[in-house]
Write a protein that holds these residues in place. Structure first.
Motif, PDB file in Angstrom:
ATOM      1  N   SER A 117      80.313  84.445  19.947  1.00 24.25           N
ATOM      2  CA  SER A 117      79.368  85.544  19.752  1.00 24.25           C
ATOM      3  C   SER A 117      78.918  85.592  18.308  1.00 24.25           C
ATOM      4  N   VAL A 118      77.616  85.861  18.103  1.00 32.22           N
ATOM      5  CA  VAL A 118      77.061  85.989  16.750  1.00 32.22           C
ATOM      6  C   VAL A 118      75.990  87.068  16.754  1.00 32.22           C
ATOM      7  N   TRP A 119      75.841  87.756  15.620  1.00 32.45           N
ATOM      8  CA  TRP A 119      74.699  88.628  15.405  1.00 32.45           C
ATOM      9  C   TRP A 119      74.495  88.836  13.922  1.00 32.45           C
ATOM     10  N   ALA A 120      73.291  89.296  13.572  1.00 34.75           N
ATOM     11  CA  ALA A 120      72.936  89.527  12.174  1.00 34.75           C
ATOM     12  C   ALA A 120      73.141  90.993  11.839  1.00 34.75           C
ATOM     13  N   ASP A 121      73.718  91.245  10.657  1.00 38.07           N
ATOM     14  CA  ASP A 121      73.990  92.612  10.204  1.00 38.07           C
ATOM     15  C   ASP A 121      73.675  92.683   8.711  1.00 38.07           C
ATOM     16  N   ALA A 122      73.528  93.881   8.173  1.00 34.19           N
ATOM     17  CA  ALA A 122      73.306  94.103   6.739  1.00 34.19           C
ATOM     18  C   ALA A 122      72.172  93.224   6.207  1.00 34.19           C
ATOM     19  N   PHE A 134      61.905  87.646   1.548  1.00 34.33           N
ATOM     20  CA  PHE A 134      60.875  88.431   2.229  1.00 34.33           C
ATOM     21  C   PHE A 134      60.466  89.595   1.325  1.00 34.33           C
ATOM     22  N   THR A 135      59.306  90.197   1.599  1.00 36.40           N
ATOM     23  CA  THR A 135      58.889  91.370   0.831  1.00 36.40           C
ATOM     24  C   THR A 135      59.576  92.630   1.355  1.00 36.40           C
ATOM     25  N   LYS A 136      59.932  92.638   2.654  1.00 32.62           N
ATOM     26  CA  LYS A 136      60.712  93.716   3.269  1.00 32.62           C
ATOM     27  C   LYS A 136      61.775  93.060   4.134  1.00 32.62           C
ATOM     28  N   ALA A 137      62.838  93.788   4.420  1.00 33.02           N
ATOM     29  CA  ALA A 137      63.900  93.232   5.272  1.00 33.02           C
ATOM     30  C   ALA A 137      63.318  92.826   6.626  1.00 33.02           C
ATOM     31  N   PRO A 138      63.545  91.590   7.048  1.00 28.50           N
ATOM     32  CA  PRO A 138      62.970  91.101   8.302  1.00 28.50           C
ATOM     33  C   PRO A 138      63.813  91.455   9.528  1.00 28.50           C
ATOM     34  N   CYS A 139      63.254  91.198  10.669  1.00 24.29           N
ATOM     35  CA  CYS A 139      63.991  91.241  11.932  1.00 24.29           C
ATOM     36  C   CYS A 139      64.613  89.848  12.087  1.00 24.29           C
ATOM     37  N   VAL A 140      65.908  89.780  12.380  1.00 24.51           N
ATOM     38  CA  VAL A 140      66.603  88.488  12.415  1.00 24.51           C
ATOM     39  C   VAL A 140      67.209  88.260  13.801  1.00 24.51           C
ATOM     40  N   THR A 154      74.260  89.298   6.810  1.00 20.98           N
ATOM     41  CA  THR A 154      75.662  88.986   7.095  1.00 20.98           C
ATOM     42  C   THR A 154      75.760  88.556   8.551  1.00 20.98           C
ATOM     43  N   LEU A 155      76.251  87.351   8.766  1.00 19.98           N
ATOM     44  CA  LEU A 155      76.470  86.829  10.105  1.00 19.98           C
ATOM     45  C   LEU A 155      77.823  87.325  10.584  1.00 19.98           C
ATOM     46  N   LYS A 156      77.831  88.055  11.677  1.00 22.90           N
ATOM     47  CA  LYS A 156      79.073  88.455  12.339  1.00 22.90           C
ATOM     48  C   LYS A 156      79.348  87.381  13.388  1.00 22.90           C
ATOM     49  N   LYS A 157      80.548  86.808  13.354  1.00 23.45           N
ATOM     50  CA  LYS A 157      80.842  85.677  14.237  1.00 23.45           C
ATOM     51  C   LYS A 157      82.231  85.788  14.845  1.00 23.45           C
ATOM     52  N   TYR A 158      82.324  85.342  16.077  1.00 26.10           N
ATOM     53  CA  TYR A 158      83.600  85.340  16.806  1.00 26.10           C
ATOM     54  C   TYR A 158      83.633  84.069  17.639  1.00 26.10           C
ATOM     55  N   ARG A 159      84.800  83.436  17.679  1.00 23.34           N
ATOM     56  CA  ARG A 159      84.945  82.240  18.491  1.00 23.34           C
ATOM     57  C   ARG A 159      86.398  82.100  18.916  1.00 23.34           C
TER      58      ARG A 159
END
Length: 151
Positions: free
Chosen positions: A119-124, A101-107, A131-136
């Motif tokens: 649970s998952v979310w996007a970080d950094a 992307f030309t700028k950091a996107p919304c993910v 970086t995918l934060k993941k828990y299972r």
């Protein structure tokens, strides 16, 4: 001059006249504004409709291009295998975008698990990855859906 006999007339009627049905007795409208029931549309309107569809398609494609340009760009993709090395533990995994992307996107990320408590979310988030934060609660792998919108 040749004339049709009765058999020829019957064939002509069956093939060409009878198939018209009640349409043969209807008023013909050579416009795109008639709303009266019982009218048939003149074939010349086919070209008019085709031209209108082509024009609207061209306009729509132009508007889509404008939206894509103003948003920067949109990427949607799947990560088929997200592994968990240890159950009940938060882990990180770097996910790269198919195209920078030309700028950091919304993910936006969505786990496809068929199991509760994942649970998952996007970080950094950067222009090339996040970086995918993941828990299972189990160590079984799952799939991930990603939508990234450039701003």
């Amino acid at each position: 001059m040749k004339y049709l006999d009765l058999t020829g007339l019957q064939y002509f009627y069956k093939k060409y006249i009878k198939t018209l049905g009640s349409a043969a007795k209807q008023a013909v409208a050579n416009n795109l504004t008639t709303t009266a029931a019982g009218s048939v549309l003149d074939a010349r309107q086919g070209k008019t409709l085709s031209d209108k569809i082509a024009s609207e398609t061209k306009t729509l494609n132009s508007e889509i291009k404008t939206i894509n340009t103003s948003l920067g760009n949109i990427q949607a993709f799947a990560v088929k295998t997200v592994n968990i090395s240890k159950p009940n533990t938060w882990e990180d995994q770097v996910i790269k975008f198919p195209k920078a992307f030309t700028k950091a996107p919304c993910v936006i990320v969505q786990a496809q698990t068929g199991q509760n408590d994942t649970s998952v979310w996007a970080d950094a988030i950067t222009t090339t990855q996040f970086t995918l934060k993941k828990y299972r609660p189990t160590a079984s792998a799952f799939a991930l859906q990603v939508i990234a919108i450039g701003l």
